[in-house]
Design a protein around this motif. Structure first.
Motif, PDB file in Angstrom:
ATOM      1  N   ASP A 161       0.839  -1.198   0.000  1.00  0.00           N
ATOM      2  CA  ASP A 161       0.000   0.000   0.000  1.00  0.00           C
ATOM      3  C   ASP A 161       0.872   1.245   0.000  1.00  0.00           C
ATOM      4  OD1 ASP A 161      -2.421  -1.552   0.488  1.00  0.00           O
ATOM      5  OD2 ASP A 161      -1.516  -1.917   2.439  1.00  0.00           O
ATOM      6  N   LEU A 162       2.079   1.097   0.539  1.00  0.00           N
ATOM      7  CA  LEU A 162       2.940   2.258   0.766  1.00  0.00           C
ATOM      8  C   LEU A 162       4.370   1.949   0.362  1.00  0.00           C
ATOM      9  CD1 LEU A 162       3.630   5.026   2.166  1.00  0.00           C
ATOM     10  CD2 LEU A 162       3.881   3.727   4.293  1.00  0.00           C
ATOM     11  N   ILE A 163       4.963   2.873  -0.403  1.00  0.00           N
ATOM     12  CA  ILE A 163       6.387   2.790  -0.715  1.00  0.00           C
ATOM     13  C   ILE A 163       7.103   3.887   0.051  1.00  0.00           C
ATOM     14  CG2 ILE A 163       8.107   3.165  -2.516  1.00  0.00           C
ATOM     15  CD1 ILE A 163       6.955   1.138  -3.902  1.00  0.00           C
ATOM     16  N   LEU A 164       8.134   3.503   0.793  1.00  0.00           N
ATOM     17  CA  LEU A 164       8.961   4.462   1.521  1.00  0.00           C
ATOM     18  C   LEU A 164      10.325   4.493   0.848  1.00  0.00           C
ATOM     19  CD1 LEU A 164       7.950   3.279   5.080  1.00  0.00           C
ATOM     20  CD2 LEU A 164       7.422   5.516   4.103  1.00  0.00           C
ATOM     21  N   ALA A 165      10.687   5.640   0.290  1.00  0.00           N
ATOM     22  CA  ALA A 165      11.936   5.747  -0.470  1.00  0.00           C
ATOM     23  C   ALA A 165      12.798   6.845   0.158  1.00  0.00           C
ATOM     24  CB  ALA A 165      11.628   6.063  -1.930  1.00  0.00           C
ATOM     25  N   ASP A 166      13.956   6.447   0.701  1.00  0.00           N
ATOM     26  CA  ASP A 166      14.841   7.402   1.379  1.00  0.00           C
ATOM     27  C   ASP A 166      15.957   7.828   0.414  1.00  0.00           C
ATOM     28  OD1 ASP A 166      16.233   8.982   3.124  1.00  0.00           O
ATOM     29  OD2 ASP A 166      16.351   7.485   4.729  1.00  0.00           O
ATOM     30  N   GLU A 167      15.822   8.994  -0.158  1.00  0.00           N
ATOM     31  CA  GLU A 167      16.763   9.536  -1.155  1.00  0.00           C
ATOM     32  C   GLU A 167      17.064   8.526  -2.265  1.00  0.00           C
ATOM     33  OE1 GLU A 167      19.803  12.218   0.103  1.00  0.00           O
ATOM     34  OE2 GLU A 167      19.208  12.062   2.206  1.00  0.00           O
ATOM     35  N   PRO A 168      16.018   8.061  -2.951  1.00  0.00           N
ATOM     36  CA  PRO A 168      16.203   6.975  -3.926  1.00  0.00           C
ATOM     37  C   PRO A 168      17.073   7.359  -5.116  1.00  0.00           C
ATOM     38  CG  PRO A 168      14.013   7.925  -4.151  1.00  0.00           C
ATOM     39  CD  PRO A 168      14.614   8.514  -2.905  1.00  0.00           C
TER      40      PRO A 168
END
Ligand SMILES: Nc1ncnc2c1ncn2[C@@H]1O[C@H](COP(=O)(O)OP(=O)(O)O)[C@@H](O)[C@H]1O
Ligand SMILES: [Mg+2]
Length: 227
Positions: A161-168
């Motif tokens: 449901d959710l994508i978490l992208a840290d400085e992708p």
């Protein structure tokens, strides 16, 4: 979808404590495309870890669809992470000894998906990110942009449901970063919620919301006005 209320996060360094998040309250709605911005050390990664239930909070509440998940056992939190969230990191974080296909299949094996379905879905996802010709490559045989596309396919494997992208796009040249942005935005248009940390103001402006942190404090959110 997610509601954080009065979250505090302290890192205990023995003699001192670092207060990385201070009284943060935040809602992430289904389908949101949100950018998290702020100077280095302002708490962006800490907030991502907390949103992704990768780290504990010192105080405050975390509601997922109105359920307070902070008190759930680790095993249950791990199941939520595996089945509902996808993670993308600046440094790709692929398993070096596994092929692109095997990297994408892995989260599905934790979720108990049968082998043939895992393989079919991993192939489809790799094709969707333009890597049909790289299925059997090891990460070391791929460029940074290709590795990040594998990481995106992996993040999507359990239909999160959710994508978490840290400085992708932080470790990529700008044209490859642009490809990653467009892939993430494509999945957002299909309904996947995307929360992305970026240092790049032009990238931040593309999001529907910009969440700004300074010294662990959330700044008031300004409405995004589109021409
Ligand atoms: N594991 C840790 N242990 C101790 N302090 C940490 C840890 N992770 C982050 N911090 C501190 O918390 C603050 C916020 O860090 P971080 O969330 O990584 O910021 P950002 O991602 O915005 O650069 C910084 O002061 C950082 O030094
Ligand atoms: Mg960070």
């Amino acid at each position: 979808m997610i509601r954080l209320t009065n979250i505090n996060k302290e890192y205990d360094l023995g003699e001192t404590k670092v207060s990385a998040l201070k009284d943060v309250s935040l809602e992430i709605g289904r389908g949101d495309y949100a950018a998290i911005m702020g100077p280095s050390g302002s708490g962006k990664s800490t907030l991502m870890h907390i949103l992704g239930i990768l780290d504990t909070i010192s105080s405050g509440q975390y509601y997922l669809e109105d359920y307070d998940i902070t008190s759930l056992p680790d095993r249950e939190q791990a199941r939520i992470r595996n089945q509902h969230f996808g993670f993308i990191f600046q440094s790709f974080n692929l398993f070096p000894e596994l092929s692109a296909l095997e990297n994408v299949m892995l989260p599905m094996s934790y979720a108990g998906v049968p082998w043939t379905r895992r393989k079919d879905r991993a192939r489809d996802l790799l094709a969707e990110v333009g890597l049909e010709h790289r299925m059997t490559h090891l990460p070391t045989m791929m460029s940074g942009g290709e590795q990040q596309r594998v990481a995106i396919a992996r993040a999507l494997s359990n239909d999160p449901d959710l994508i978490l992208a840290d400085e992708p796009t932080g470790n990529l040249p700008s044209d490859k970063g642009e490809e990653i942005m467009q892939i993430l935005e494509g999945f957002n248009r299909k309904g996947v919620t995307v929360v992305m940390v970026t240092h790049n103001p032009a990238q931040g402006e593309r999001a529907d919301r910009v969440i700004r942190l300074k010294d662990g404090v959330l700044l008031p959110e300004q409405e995004v006005v589109r021409a």
